[in-house]
Design a protein around this motif. Sequence first.
Motif, PDB file in Angstrom:
ATOM      1  N   GLY A  94      44.076  67.508  12.769  1.00 30.53           N
ATOM      2  CA  GLY A  94      43.640  66.467  12.513  1.00 30.53           C
ATOM      3  C   GLY A  94      43.678  65.387  12.265  1.00 30.53           C
ATOM      4  O   GLY A  94      43.452  63.833  12.563  1.00 30.53           O
ATOM      5  N   GLN A  95      45.307  64.850  11.594  1.00 30.76           N
ATOM      6  CA  GLN A  95      46.040  63.195  11.029  1.00 30.76           C
ATOM      7  C   GLN A  95      46.303  62.611  12.514  1.00 30.76           C
ATOM      8  O   GLN A  95      46.139  61.388  13.046  1.00 30.76           O
ATOM      9  CB  GLN A  95      47.172  64.050  10.787  1.00 30.76           C
ATOM     10  N   PHE A  96      46.412  64.224  14.072  1.00 26.52           N
ATOM     11  CA  PHE A  96      46.551  63.201  14.926  1.00 26.52           C
ATOM     12  C   PHE A  96      45.569  62.586  15.787  1.00 26.52           C
ATOM     13  O   PHE A  96      45.231  61.793  15.871  1.00 26.52           O
ATOM     14  CB  PHE A  96      47.309  63.810  15.744  1.00 26.52           C
ATOM     15  N   ILE A  97      43.931  63.409  15.688  1.00 27.45           N
ATOM     16  CA  ILE A  97      42.830  63.202  16.078  1.00 27.45           C
ATOM     17  C   ILE A  97      42.894  61.792  15.389  1.00 27.45           C
ATOM     18  O   ILE A  97      41.550  61.462  15.964  1.00 27.45           O
ATOM     19  CB  ILE A  97      42.258  64.291  15.792  1.00 27.45           C
ATOM     20  N   SER A  98      42.840  61.622  14.056  1.00 27.20           N
ATOM     21  CA  SER A  98      42.460  60.868  12.773  1.00 27.20           C
ATOM     22  C   SER A  98      43.161  59.502  13.931  1.00 27.20           C
ATOM     23  O   SER A  98      42.128  58.194  13.827  1.00 27.20           O
ATOM     24  CB  SER A  98      43.254  60.828  11.405  1.00 27.20           C
ATOM     25  N   ILE A  99      44.134  59.399  14.165  1.00 30.01           N
ATOM     26  CA  ILE A  99      44.893  58.705  14.410  1.00 30.01           C
ATOM     27  C   ILE A  99      44.309  57.986  16.251  1.00 30.01           C
ATOM     28  O   ILE A  99      44.415  57.159  16.735  1.00 30.01           O
ATOM     29  CB  ILE A  99      46.338  58.862  14.824  1.00 30.01           C
ATOM     30  N   MET A 100      44.150  58.849  16.597  1.00 28.51           N
ATOM     31  CA  MET A 100      43.072  59.019  18.379  1.00 28.51           C
ATOM     32  C   MET A 100      42.346  57.880  17.294  1.00 28.51           C
ATOM     33  O   MET A 100      41.814  56.836  18.033  1.00 28.51           O
ATOM     34  CB  MET A 100      43.298  60.266  18.435  1.00 28.51           C
ATOM     35  N   LEU A 101      41.310  57.870  16.818  1.00 29.03           N
ATOM     36  CA  LEU A 101      40.016  57.629  15.947  1.00 29.03           C
ATOM     37  C   LEU A 101      40.584  56.114  16.150  1.00 29.03           C
ATOM     38  O   LEU A 101      38.859  54.949  16.240  1.00 29.03           O
ATOM     39  CB  LEU A 101      38.987  58.691  15.394  1.00 29.03           C
ATOM     40  N   ARG A 102      41.579  56.365  15.573  1.00 32.94           N
ATOM     41  CA  ARG A 102      42.201  54.011  15.144  1.00 32.94           C
ATOM     42  C   ARG A 102      42.003  53.980  15.932  1.00 32.94           C
ATOM     43  O   ARG A 102      42.604  52.593  16.134  1.00 32.94           O
ATOM     44  CB  ARG A 102      43.639  54.998  14.093  1.00 32.94           C
ATOM     45  N   CYS A 103      42.584  54.033  16.916  1.00 31.45           N
ATOM     46  CA  CYS A 103      42.454  53.699  18.018  1.00 31.45           C
ATOM     47  C   CYS A 103      41.810  53.302  19.046  1.00 31.45           C
ATOM     48  O   CYS A 103      41.703  52.220  19.737  1.00 31.45           O
ATOM     49  CB  CYS A 103      43.756  54.228  19.004  1.00 31.45           C
ATOM     50  N   ILE A 104      40.500  54.110  18.992  1.00 35.35           N
ATOM     51  CA  ILE A 104      39.086  53.605  19.412  1.00 35.35           C
ATOM     52  C   ILE A 104      39.087  53.131  18.661  1.00 35.35           C
ATOM     53  O   ILE A 104      37.803  51.175  19.474  1.00 35.35           O
ATOM     54  CB  ILE A 104      38.467  54.858  19.603  1.00 35.35           C
ATOM     55  N   PHE A 105      38.797  52.802  17.611  1.00 36.67           N
ATOM     56  CA  PHE A 105      37.983  51.657  16.490  1.00 36.67           C
ATOM     57  C   PHE A 105      38.197  50.635  15.565  1.00 36.67           C
ATOM     58  O   PHE A 105      39.642  51.942  14.653  1.00 36.67           O
ATOM     59  CB  PHE A 105      36.942  52.306  15.822  1.00 36.67           C
ATOM     60  N   PRO A 106      38.424  49.273  15.861  1.00 36.90           N
ATOM     61  CA  PRO A 106      39.825  48.918  15.351  1.00 36.90           C
ATOM     62  C   PRO A 106      39.440  49.301  13.567  1.00 36.90           C
ATOM     63  O   PRO A 106      40.281  48.660  13.013  1.00 36.90           O
ATOM     64  CB  PRO A 106      38.924  47.717  15.824  1.00 36.90           C
ATOM     65  N   SER A 107      37.476  48.936  13.630  1.00 37.34           N
ATOM     66  CA  SER A 107      37.874  49.444  11.992  1.00 37.34           C
ATOM     67  C   SER A 107      37.725  51.031  11.300  1.00 37.34           C
ATOM     68  O   SER A 107      37.391  51.110  10.018  1.00 37.34           O
ATOM     69  CB  SER A 107      36.602  48.978  12.001  1.00 37.34           C
ATOM     70  N   TRP A 108      38.775  51.927  11.805  1.00 36.46           N
ATOM     71  CA  TRP A 108      38.512  53.305  11.211  1.00 36.46           C
ATOM     72  C   TRP A 108      39.649  52.861  10.164  1.00 36.46           C
ATOM     73  O   TRP A 108      39.088  53.744   9.477  1.00 36.46           O
ATOM     74  CB  TRP A 108      39.529  53.666  12.798  1.00 36.46           C
ATOM     75  N   GLU A 109      40.749  52.291   9.892  1.00 35.71           N
ATOM     76  CA  GLU A 109      42.083  52.408   9.315  1.00 35.71           C
ATOM     77  C   GLU A 109      41.613  51.367   7.731  1.00 35.71           C
ATOM     78  O   GLU A 109      41.376  52.103   6.796  1.00 35.71           O
ATOM     79  CB  GLU A 109      42.856  51.486   9.309  1.00 35.71           C
ATOM     80  N   THR A 110      40.034  50.652   7.927  1.00 36.67           N
ATOM     81  CA  THR A 110      39.686  50.109   6.949  1.00 36.67           C
ATOM     82  C   THR A 110      38.029  50.221   6.779  1.00 36.67           C
ATOM     83  O   THR A 110      38.096  49.818   5.406  1.00 36.67           O
ATOM     84  CB  THR A 110      39.347  48.567   7.350  1.00 36.67           C
ATOM     85  N   MET A 111      37.906  51.081   7.133  1.00 38.73           N
ATOM     86  CA  MET A 111      36.548  52.195   6.981  1.00 38.73           C
ATOM     87  C   MET A 111      37.206  52.458   5.226  1.00 38.73           C
ATOM     88  O   MET A 111      37.834  53.362   4.609  1.00 38.73           O
ATOM     89  CB  MET A 111      36.555  53.149   7.697  1.00 38.73           C
ATOM     90  N   LYS A 112      36.178  52.643   4.184  1.00 38.89           N
ATOM     91  CA  LYS A 112      35.877  52.859   2.999  1.00 38.89           C
ATOM     92  C   LYS A 112      35.796  54.373   2.646  1.00 38.89           C
ATOM     93  O   LYS A 112      35.505  55.070   3.385  1.00 38.89           O
ATOM     94  CB  LYS A 112      34.619  52.463   2.237  1.00 38.89           C
ATOM     95  N   ASN A 113      37.095  55.139   2.316  1.00 39.94           N
ATOM     96  CA  ASN A 113      37.501  56.072   2.087  1.00 39.94           C
ATOM     97  C   ASN A 113      36.797  56.285   0.635  1.00 39.94           C
ATOM     98  O   ASN A 113      36.820  56.099  -0.570  1.00 39.94           O
ATOM     99  CB  ASN A 113      39.330  55.922   1.741  1.00 39.94           C
ATOM    100  N   THR A 114      35.923  57.178   0.680  1.00 46.33           N
ATOM    101  CA  THR A 114      34.845  57.417  -0.608  1.00 46.33           C
ATOM    102  C   THR A 114      34.881  58.956  -1.190  1.00 46.33           C
ATOM    103  O   THR A 114      34.335  59.365  -2.070  1.00 46.33           O
ATOM    104  CB  THR A 114      33.237  58.045   0.065  1.00 46.33           C
ATOM    105  N   ILE A 115      36.527  59.168  -1.064  1.00 45.26           N
ATOM    106  CA  ILE A 115      37.414  60.820  -0.787  1.00 45.26           C
ATOM    107  C   ILE A 115      37.995  60.639  -2.538  1.00 45.26           C
ATOM    108  O   ILE A 115      38.655  59.457  -2.415  1.00 45.26           O
ATOM    109  CB  ILE A 115      37.282  61.531  -0.138  1.00 45.26           C
ATOM    110  N   PRO A 116      37.624  60.905  -3.841  1.00 41.97           N
ATOM    111  CA  PRO A 116      38.597  60.809  -4.622  1.00 41.97           C
ATOM    112  C   PRO A 116      39.977  61.041  -4.576  1.00 41.97           C
ATOM    113  O   PRO A 116      40.498  61.934  -3.275  1.00 41.97           O
ATOM    114  CB  PRO A 116      38.136  61.501  -5.946  1.00 41.97           C
ATOM    115  N   GLU A 117      40.774  59.800  -5.109  1.00 40.40           N
ATOM    116  CA  GLU A 117      42.518  59.424  -4.493  1.00 40.40           C
ATOM    117  C   GLU A 117      43.333  61.086  -5.223  1.00 40.40           C
ATOM    118  O   GLU A 117      43.661  62.142  -4.418  1.00 40.40           O
ATOM    119  CB  GLU A 117      43.337  58.511  -4.928  1.00 40.40           C
ATOM    120  N   SER A 118      42.091  61.588  -5.909  1.00 40.58           N
ATOM    121  CA  SER A 118      42.375  62.710  -6.791  1.00 40.58           C
ATOM    122  C   SER A 118      42.851  63.872  -5.952  1.00 40.58           C
ATOM    123  O   SER A 118      43.685  65.719  -5.802  1.00 40.58           O
ATOM    124  CB  SER A 118      41.958  63.388  -7.555  1.00 40.58           C
TER     125      SER A 118
END
Length: 572
Positions: free
Chosen positions: A151-175
């Motif tokens: 899943g982490q590698f797939i997230s990196i792939m999506l980051r390569c496609i969508f410039p806003s992927w990394e800055t997308m708001k994280n709605t999951i609690p840090e905990s």
Amino acid sequence: MAPPPGLTFREKVRYAFSSPGNFNRAITLESAKSKYINEDLVPSPPERWTWTAWSYLAYWWSESWNVSTWSVGSSLVALGLSVGEALLVVLFANILSAVIIVMNGFAAARYHIGYPVLARATFGMYGHYFFVAIRAILGIIWGGVQLYFEGQFISIMLRCIFPSWETMKNTIPESQGITLQVFIGFLVAFIVTMPFMLIHTTKIRHLFAVKSFVMPIAGLGIVIWATKANGGVSSGAIESVADKSSTIVFAFSVIAQFNSVMGSNSALIVTVPDLARYSRKPRDQVWGQLIGLPVSILCAAFGVITTSAVQNMWGKAYWNPYDLLNGILDQTYSSKSRAGVFFAAMVFAFATLGTSIACNITPFAADVTCMLPKYINIVRGQFLCLIIAFAITPWHILTSAPTFLNFLGGYSIFQGSVVSIMLVDYFLIRRGNLDIPAMYDESTRSKYYFVWGVNWRSIAAFVIGFLLPLPGFIGSFGTVSVSVTATRLYDLGWELSFLCGGVAYYVLCLVFKVPGQEDCKRPFGEMSDDEWTLPDGEKDTRFHMHGVEQSTSRVEDYDEKHVDGVTRVHVV
């Protein structure tokens, strides 16, 4: 009573959910003849002998290309070893692993039965369930972890496609220990993996053939980029000064890392019969596995070279490939870097998928068939493993359970004696002779029933095997202090467990003879008469092999011997 024949898929679903009784009949396997038999527990018929020497070579060569092997040099270099010394430790540990893997595959390749059935001869008709269960649990846990890596590698792939992927708001609690981006990648990984669960072990070898080709290309591409960008390897950038004030302390530190490599291979060492059983010829599993695993040194070398070059360039060591790929995007987010990282992440995701199937899902599925043979075959077991692995939320294991991770790291001390006991039982005690029909005998008269269905000799040897490294294992959690000697015995964990368990079992069997001792008097690997016979003069070309009717028309190489009015057919 089975469902009515000729139903369409829709009609089968309607029939299954029409009543509890019909549901039970719908999911019951027709091949389940008893609590010990179904289609994936009986000896594999010749049409399933699909794995050649090249299949095993591709399997182990491809399996060596994974996240763990790429980053295995980190702990060794951190001890103060040079790059060359670290790679030698990995090489020799994998050579030892390969030799034991080949030995543990002999019985399966000859009799075409998997780990759960072979374990019946060693641990008993009931005793084998425990040893299958401890391996199955490990498969679920690491299956979930590998799914998370994918899943982490797939997230990196999506980051390569969508410039806003990394800055997308994280709605999951840090905990919760996971970001929204990685969770989406984890969910996609689960969906992508699902279709592969439909592939039986006899056909999944094609996946490893593809992986063995594409992954080295991607790894080589990363190494070329890193060394070119850095202007060289710069191996000194990651090397630290070793504290060799005490030769013994340093030596045991190296031994501990050697043991950790053995431990990472320990699960597959135990359950390699689940693959070796599909060997076209017994010798095919030998060379393919003997060569395939040691060459994993190349992946470890690529990891060390890349990390040292990047450390010299950016002042940070990225040992994990997903951290490295994210680091490249952090440094430069150009179209060229995005394309390169996307390809590398895609290949690593595919490689992680292959690793998860090879090391966790397939062994779990093959082994769990013996738990519920009436309902579970290998394909159903694969789906079951994937679903449970998804449900255990593996990121919690990696981010908030260091004690549990430490337990998994030392888990190999309980597996070393398992494989040595099985090897001693097959090669030294039974001299390669197994009574296949007895492995499916439900009665207490079976020679593998022992006492109350348990071979107490193997249980005692199993406990003896992990007794010496156990105090050091307990001390590794930091809750209690143990002596230096206990810690050093734990550093020898897998090897010590392997040696003590095997010796203990051999001695116990010399003192307390195992039932069916007459098997040991025959030449090594000689088959009993009722396993290979048909009436003399009969030209039907059908015979019984290991208690299962076969046909010579589906066997490439066999011999016939006419003795006392009986034709004995021996498959080469």
